[in-house]
Design a protein around this motif. Structure first.
Motif, PDB file in Angstrom:
ATOM      1  N   ASP A  78       0.798  -1.222   0.000  1.00 32.49           N
ATOM      2  CA  ASP A  78       0.000   0.000   0.000  1.00 32.49           C
ATOM      3  C   ASP A  78       0.835   1.279   0.000  1.00 32.49           C
ATOM      4  N   ALA A  79       2.164   1.144  -0.031  1.00 34.94           N
ATOM      5  CA  ALA A  79       2.994   2.336   0.094  1.00 34.94           C
ATOM      6  C   ALA A  79       4.372   2.083  -0.505  1.00 34.94           C
ATOM      7  N   VAL A  80       5.067   3.163  -0.713  1.00 32.92           N
ATOM      8  CA  VAL A  80       6.476   3.126  -1.099  1.00 32.92           C
ATOM      9  C   VAL A  80       7.264   3.809   0.011  1.00 32.92           C
ATOM     10  N   ARG A  81       8.265   3.108   0.506  1.00 34.19           N
ATOM     11  CA  ARG A  81       9.096   3.644   1.590  1.00 34.19           C
ATOM     12  C   ARG A  81      10.430   4.104   1.011  1.00 34.19           C
TER      13      ARG A  81
ATOM     14  N   GLU B  29       5.547   5.563 -12.450  1.00 34.07           N
ATOM     15  CA  GLU B  29       4.216   5.084 -12.874  1.00 34.07           C
ATOM     16  C   GLU B  29       3.106   5.577 -11.969  1.00 34.07           C
ATOM     17  N   ARG B  30       3.319   5.566 -10.657  1.00 33.02           N
ATOM     18  CA  ARG B  30       2.224   5.836  -9.725  1.00 33.02           C
ATOM     19  C   ARG B  30       2.305   7.215  -9.048  1.00 33.02           C
TER      20      ARG B  30
ATOM     21  N   PRO C 218      -5.500   3.088  -8.109  1.00 32.89           N
ATOM     22  CA  PRO C 218      -5.213   2.923  -9.531  1.00 32.89           C
ATOM     23  C   PRO C 218      -6.055   3.885 -10.366  1.00 32.89           C
ATOM     24  N   GLY C 219      -5.463   4.432 -11.398  1.00 31.55           N
ATOM     25  CA  GLY C 219      -6.171   5.370 -12.256  1.00 31.55           C
ATOM     26  C   GLY C 219      -6.031   6.823 -11.848  1.00 31.55           C
TER      27      GLY C 219
ATOM     28  N   THR D 288     -10.918  10.145 -10.829  1.00 28.46           N
ATOM     29  CA  THR D 288     -12.241  10.378 -11.412  1.00 28.46           C
ATOM     30  C   THR D 288     -12.957   9.053 -11.672  1.00 28.46           C
ATOM     31  N   ASP D 289     -14.263   9.137 -11.717  1.00 33.88           N
ATOM     32  CA  ASP D 289     -15.094   7.971 -12.024  1.00 33.88           C
ATOM     33  C   ASP D 289     -16.349   8.460 -12.731  1.00 33.88           C
TER      34      ASP D 289
END
Length: 329
Positions: free
Chosen positions: A64-67, A85-86, A222-223, A250-251
């Motif tokens: 759920d995270a990047v450290r 990418e994220r 995501p997205g 957005t959705d």
């Protein structure tokens, strides 16, 4: 340059202990800010504790995270594929924040702690600087104001926070991992920095001797699309006049959630909560973006030399939002 003692730390506990018991000691990592401050005569530590050999570097990917280790360089973080990418706006802020030479030396922990570029703070020949010399006043308020803040200011200080990457990290609700003699603790970046108020010399919540060991960035859904837009006087090697970090989910053509932070305008990296409230549940479009920008700058307190920043910051935010939502409406 005044004489000082140099000590290379073998482990984090040793480094923290030495700096905790000696109020004139300071940590040394990449040194891209610390050495400049010492040369200018703004900082005069009697002991430098080199932490560059400590195992505090690298980027690790969790569910759920990047450290990010505090000694990870700006260039290393910008080159990480998951970040590209994220966390597009984190990468963009890193690349816009310094020259390649500096990015290969400057660390993420040090970047979060860099001092203001206020010319009055950086010039000890100017007597009036409450940030450098508490109680002396603020020469900038009656001086050249163009590169100063309009949000979070006080009658004691209008100095601007200089970091680029701290802006998207603030928008992300990143968490700072801190180690002190009492043990480790976590601090949300939105609670890490202190506005000047009556104590401009207190810039963050770190206690004497506490060391940033890592920064944790929660993965956006995501997205989610993000963007960092920096407006400056020249295209490279320059600090922001205004900047905006935005991440939008957005959705069905509706903004589910937006994260917004501003740079170049605040005494701290400025989280624009009111702008986020305007955007939530709205359909992307210039009219709603302009309302969000007005909400973000509603508390601005410009001086004559910074009055232009209100409109410029609003336009910067609108442009960033248009860029990140161009295919969502």
């Amino acid at each position: 340059m005044r004489p000082f003692e140099y000590l290379r730390a073998d482990d984090a506990t040793q480094a923290v202990t030495v700096v905790t018991i000696d109020p004139r000691a300071a940590f040394l990592a990449g040194g891209t800010t610390q050495v400049d401050l010492m040369k200018d005569g703004v900082a005069a530590p009697t002991r430098l504790v080199d932490i560059t050999r400590l195992p505090l570097g690298g980027v690790s990917h969790e569910r759920d995270a990047v450290r990010v280790g505090a000694l990870t360089t700006m260039e290393e973080l910008a080159a990480d594929p998951v970040v590209a990418e994220r966390f597009a706006f984190v990468r963009e802020a890193l690349l816009a924040g310094a020259s390649p030479q500096l990015r290969n030396m400057a660390t993420i922990g040090g970047n979060l702690l860099q001092r203001t570029r206020c010319r009055y703070f950086r010039d000890p020949g100017v007597a009036a600087c409450d940030k450098r010399d508490p109680g002396s006043g603020c020469a900038a308020i009656e001086g050249v104001q163009r590169m100063h803040a309009i949000l979070g200011t006080s009658g004691r200080c209008i100095a601007l926070h200089a970091s680029d990457v701290a802006v998207p990290l603030t928008a992300l609700d990143a968490t700072v991992h801190v180690q002190g003699v009492a043990g480790p603790r976590l601090v949300r970046l939105t609670e890490f920095y202190l506005p000047p108020g009556d104590t401009p010399h207190l810039e963050n919540v770190l206690r004497q001797g506490e060391l940033i060991t890592a920064v944790e960035m929660p993965l956006p859904p995501p997205g989610t699309r993000s963007h960092y837009l920096k407006v400056r006087d020249r295209a490279s090697y320059e600090f922001a006049l205004t900047s905006a970090a935005v991440a939008v989910e957005t959705d069905g053509g509706v903004i589910v959630r937006a994260r917004v932070a501003l740079g170049g305008v605040g005494t701290i990296p400025w989280r624009a909560w009111d702008a986020e409230d305007v955007l939530a549940g709205a359909r992307p479009g210039r009219a709603v973006f302009e309302r969000a920008a007005e909400a973000a700058l509603a508390g601005a307190r410009p001086l004559p030399g910074t009055a232009f920043k209100v409109e410029l910051a609003e336009r910067t935010l609108v442009r960033a939002l248009e860029t990140v939502t161009e295919d969502a409406s």
